[in-house]
Design a protein around this motif. Sequence first.
Motif, short mmCIF file in Angstrom:
data_model
loop_
_atom_site.label_atom_id
_atom_site.label_comp_id
_atom_site.label_asym_id
_atom_site.label_seq_id
_atom_site.Cartn_x
_atom_site.Cartn_y
_atom_site.Cartn_z
N ARG A 87 6.71 22.60 -56.96
CA ARG A 87 8.09 21.58 -56.78
C ARG A 87 7.68 20.62 -55.54
NH1 ARG A 87 12.61 24.40 -58.00
NH2 ARG A 87 13.61 23.74 -56.01
N THR A 88 6.84 20.96 -54.74
CA THR A 88 6.93 19.79 -53.59
C THR A 88 5.87 18.75 -53.85
OG1 THR A 88 5.10 21.21 -52.44
CG2 THR A 88 7.25 21.79 -52.04
N THR A 146 13.97 17.20 -56.86
CA THR A 146 13.39 18.24 -56.23
C THR A 146 12.02 17.97 -55.45
OG1 THR A 146 14.12 19.67 -57.84
CG2 THR A 146 12.15 20.51 -56.75
N ASP A 151 16.98 18.97 -52.87
CA ASP A 151 17.74 19.91 -53.65
C ASP A 151 18.99 20.37 -52.75
OD1 ASP A 151 16.79 19.51 -56.37
OD2 ASP A 151 15.54 21.32 -56.16
N PRO A 242 12.36 19.75 -65.28
CA PRO A 242 11.78 18.81 -64.04
C PRO A 242 10.93 17.74 -64.75
CG PRO A 242 10.46 20.81 -64.05
CD PRO A 242 11.71 21.01 -65.11
#
Length: 244
Positions: A87-88, A146, A151, A242
């Motif tokens: 996610r990061t 994201t 988010d 995503p």
Amino acid sequence: MPLLDSYGGAVHPSPPFDAPAARRLREALGMLPGHVAYGLGAQYGLRVATETVIAWERGTAVPSEYELTALAGVLWCSPGELLTGARTLREHRMAKGLDPAEFARLLGLTGDAYRRMEESGRWRGNDRQSALLNKVLGLTAAGFVTVSGRDEELTGLLRDAVTTRWQARVRPVAKLVPLERGAVQDVLEQLHADYQALMVPTLSWNGTGTGAERAGTTGEAGRDFLSGVLERFWRTAGVHGPHV
């Protein structure tokens, strides 16, 4: 300022390590945990005990970033195959098997500028660099928000949009998401209408049910709507997942 370890290096949260995948990949190669530990030492100079490899596979411990890269080499896979749901910025970079300097070059950034973004968890690149980020990582609009670390901010704006005047939230939402302003306006208007319709207490077709029961049901449905408003936003916008 990021937290530093005893050697002066930045301390980061552990990557989302996929323990079952590590075991599955090892077994597919016909290796034992001891073979993996030996490979980490022979090929990468890491002193990792067999018990540590077993702990990784059981999910009771996680490898560091360098250990993860080395483990992927020993298991003949990409680092991304050993991660779950990156996610990061840092997690996506690790999944690509790139060090910060390499990733920065791909994005047209200096190493220092990229490291500051990774450590803060906030993407601050310009339009050209953002386009490169999307290309390198294969991100959808949802994935970009994201990875950018926005988010939570977007969720707050969306909750305000559906509960108050959605028109006032078009501009700030459009600044956060890589969508046309007209598309953002249409989605916010639809979400607002959906939420408001949900919150209007109405009698069922046969008139059964007490007012308290209807109010309780409506309140629960409203809370569910707000808790999932980010996913509803992307779904209404026609963005699924995503990655492209």
